[in-house]
Design an enzyme around this catalytic site. Structure first.
Site, mmCIF file in Angstrom:
data_model
loop_
_atom_site.group_PDB
_atom_site.id
_atom_site.type_symbol
_atom_site.label_atom_id
_atom_site.label_comp_id
_atom_site.label_asym_id
_atom_site.label_seq_id
_atom_site.Cartn_x
_atom_site.Cartn_y
_atom_site.Cartn_z
ATOM 1 N N ASP A 9 -2.259 -10.923 5.077
ATOM 2 C CA ASP A 9 -1.224 -10.272 4.269
ATOM 3 C C ASP A 9 -1.256 -8.773 4.571
ATOM 4 O OD1 ASP A 9 0.274 -9.048 2.312
ATOM 5 O OD2 ASP A 9 -0.862 -9.856 0.616
ATOM 6 N N HIS B 86 -3.691 -10.517 -3.494
ATOM 7 C CA HIS B 86 -2.501 -10.397 -4.339
ATOM 8 C C HIS B 86 -2.027 -11.828 -4.628
ATOM 9 C CE1 HIS B 86 1.780 -9.699 -5.216
ATOM 10 N NE2 HIS B 86 1.501 -8.427 -5.408
#
Lengths: 160, 412
Positions: free
Chosen positions: B202, B123
């Site tokens: 993440d 992302h």
């Protein structure tokens, strides 16, 4: 209701231009060109113009985008070819008011011809930028800019 | 299929927004989840009974706010398997967590000649902060590509990490495709090839779907966003190994994070306060703790099982439609509750608008993963994502709406 709005958005003329976009090719020896980008969705298209004696004698586009942005670009090329620079700018402003719904009367404006099919966009605020992307690119090319994004400082929220 | 399968795992009535819109088919929980009533009540209760500035007032109410904030930290740490709660820093979300580490640790530790390794699947929140750190430090930025199967190419990662690698940043679960990455293998590659490097994970798309134990993962940094697990927007956490946090310079300066301010220098407060400048988001933390309570009551193993069921059904139903391509791993076991797909000759934005008219909310676009989309040669995809309140009925509604979209756009 939702379906009726959707029918108004995706009118047959829009779907037709999406399937068979007109003037969908790069142009050699163009007078000017500009890229239109929508950073929100990654859509990107280029508009080429040939201007002779202040008249748009030829126009083409290429790129990727949704049905609305492609159809709007395709219809734009049909609509502005042969028009004077002043008439093109006037049409640009009219189309802006049409797709944002700022002037609902335009949906019945005969001068707009098939562009009236874009009036359905005004019910979908998220899609106004799709419809106006090619118009902004065209205007930027006429004004001598090479890139325009939908996130410019001027009324980026509402439309452009 | 289980007898209970048409039923959601969580009661729809537990979610006021969904209860008020019974026909809404919400398939965008990977973007943000709807909130259980208990979270909204926790916010209301905090503000109507406890609100005061923590760590400051010498009065009972301030002490209560301080305690509420502390308890929330301990509760959230327990939910994600962090034993040392003071290493959990409250931030706005995973994005701020990554920026905190990239800025505070990165500036102090990354120099010209070093390199930073990320994966193609990230992302933007776990890509751009490292890219910008590399640019600012004059370090080399290395991208691990996808292999032929579309997974992160671990052999390439092995080649890219070396004695000058300072950071290896990777996702636990891909937001665009739902792919669950092999964290243990990645950590072992890092520890073997670059023992000095920070292993940064993440967790934004993992914590809502999997029973996560951050301590068990063995990473140095882990971040997630509260709003994706039913908590309020604007709260999340970054967890950093204590030894690293203690040596790391502060991220922001101001109230709460100081120990003593002299005229010409300042000393820092202890963990976690050193990294939480200014009045903290106490209500957000309290709301996030309530979301953890809600999910623990459901059981994260049950959440996972429910999502595999829905994802399997959706992948099967969509793959059966001619002209529909489902992206990512072949089985639901290898992914979270995410199904990213394309319909031939229909742009994802038109798909999303058309699905919206049928009351089906999906995400269309590049999913904040432009480097990944480029590699996949896709301008955008349509993404349906499932969570605890979704049902097989929702999968059926999605399939019906996709078929209607194909009919609308089918042309001569």
């Amino acid at each position: 209701m939702a379906d009726a709005a959707l029918d108004a958005l995706y009118q047959e003329v829009i779907l037709d231009h999406n399937r068979r976009p007109r003037n969908f090719h790069p142009m050699e020896h163009a007078s000017c060109s500009a890229d239109g980008r929508n950073p929100n969705c990654g859509d990107q298209l280029t508009v080429w113009l040939r201007v002779d004696d202040d008249v748009v004698s030829d126009v083409s586009f290429q790129g990727q985008g949704c049905a609305i942005s492609k159809a709007s670009a395709s219809m734009m090329t049909d609509a502005i070819k042969g028009k004077s620079r002043g008439d093109v700018v006037q049409l640009y402003e009219k189309v802006h008011k049409l797709v944002t719904g700022e002037d609902p009367a335009l949906a019945k404006d005969k001068e707009l011809g098939s562009l009236r099919a874009l009036s359905g966009v005004s019910k979908f605020p998220m899609r106004v930028k799709c419809a106006s992307l090619s118009w902004h690119a065209m205007k930027a090319a006429l004004d001598g800019a090479s890139v325009v994004t939908t996130e410019g400082p001027e009324d980026a929220r509402s439309a452009s | 299929m289980r007898a209970s399968s048409p039923v959601s795992l969580a009661k729809r009535a537990d979610f006021p927004l969904l209860a008020a819109q019974p026909k809404l088919v919400y398939l965008d929980s990977a973007a943000t989840a709807q909130k259980p009533a208990s979270v909204l009540t926790a916010l209301e209760t905090y503000y109507s009974t406890v609100n005061a500035n923590p760590h400051r007032g010498a009065y009972a109410l301030s002490a209560a706010a301080t305690e509420a904030y502390h308890d929330a930290r301990v509760r959230v740490a327990r939910f994600i398997g962090v034993a040392d709660a003071d290493t959990l820093i409250f931030v706005r979300g995973a994005t701020e967590g990554m920026n905190l580490v990239a800025t505070a640790w990165g500036r102090a530790n990354v120099q010209r000649g070093d390199n930073i390794v990320v994966t193609r699947m990230e992302h933007h929140a776990n890509f751009v902060p490292w890219q910008q750190l590399a640019l600012a430090a004059g370090a080399e930025f290395r991208i691990v590509e996808l292999d032929a199967s579309g997974s992160v190419d671990l052999a390439m990662m092995k080649r890219l990490v070396d004695s000058r690698t300072k950071v290896v940043a990777f996702g636990h679960v891909s937001n665009a495709l739902g792919t669950i990455h092999p964290v243990a293998e990645i950590v072992s590659i890092i520890r073997t090839g670059a023992p000095q490097a920070l292993a940064v994970c993440d967790g934004a798309q993992a914590v809502p779907h999997l029973a996560v134990s951050v301590d068990g993962l063995g990473v140095d940094v882990y971040a997630f966003s509260g709003h994706k697990i039913g908590g309020p927007m604007g709260i999340g956490a970054v967890i950093v190994r204590r030894a690293i946090l203690e040596r790391m310079p502060p991220y922001q300066f101001g109230g709460d994070m100081i120990e003593w301010v002299n005229d010409y220098e300042t000393t820092w407060n202890v963990l976690p306060h050193k990294f939480e400048a200014g009045t903290p988001n106490v209500s957000g933390a309290v709301g996030l703790a309530a979301a953890c309570d809600y999910l623990d009551a459901l059981g994260m193993e049950m959440v996972r099982e429910h999502e595999v069921l829905l994802t399997t059904a959706a992948m099967r139903a969509l793959a059966e439609l001619p002209g529909v391509t489902v992206h990512g791993t072949a089985t639901a076991e290898g992914r979270s509750g995410v199904v990213s797909f394309s319909i031939a000759d229909v742009h994802p934005h038109d798909v999303a608008t058309s699905l919206d008219a049928a009351g089906v909310c999906v995400r269309a676009g590049h999913h904040c993963a432009q480097p990944l989309m480029r590699a996949m040669k896709l301008p955008a995809t349509t993404r349906a994502s499932f969570w605890v309140y979704n049902t097989l009925e929702d999968v059926a509604a999605l399939t019906r709406a996709v078929r209607a979209t194909q009919e609308r756009f089918a042309g001569v």
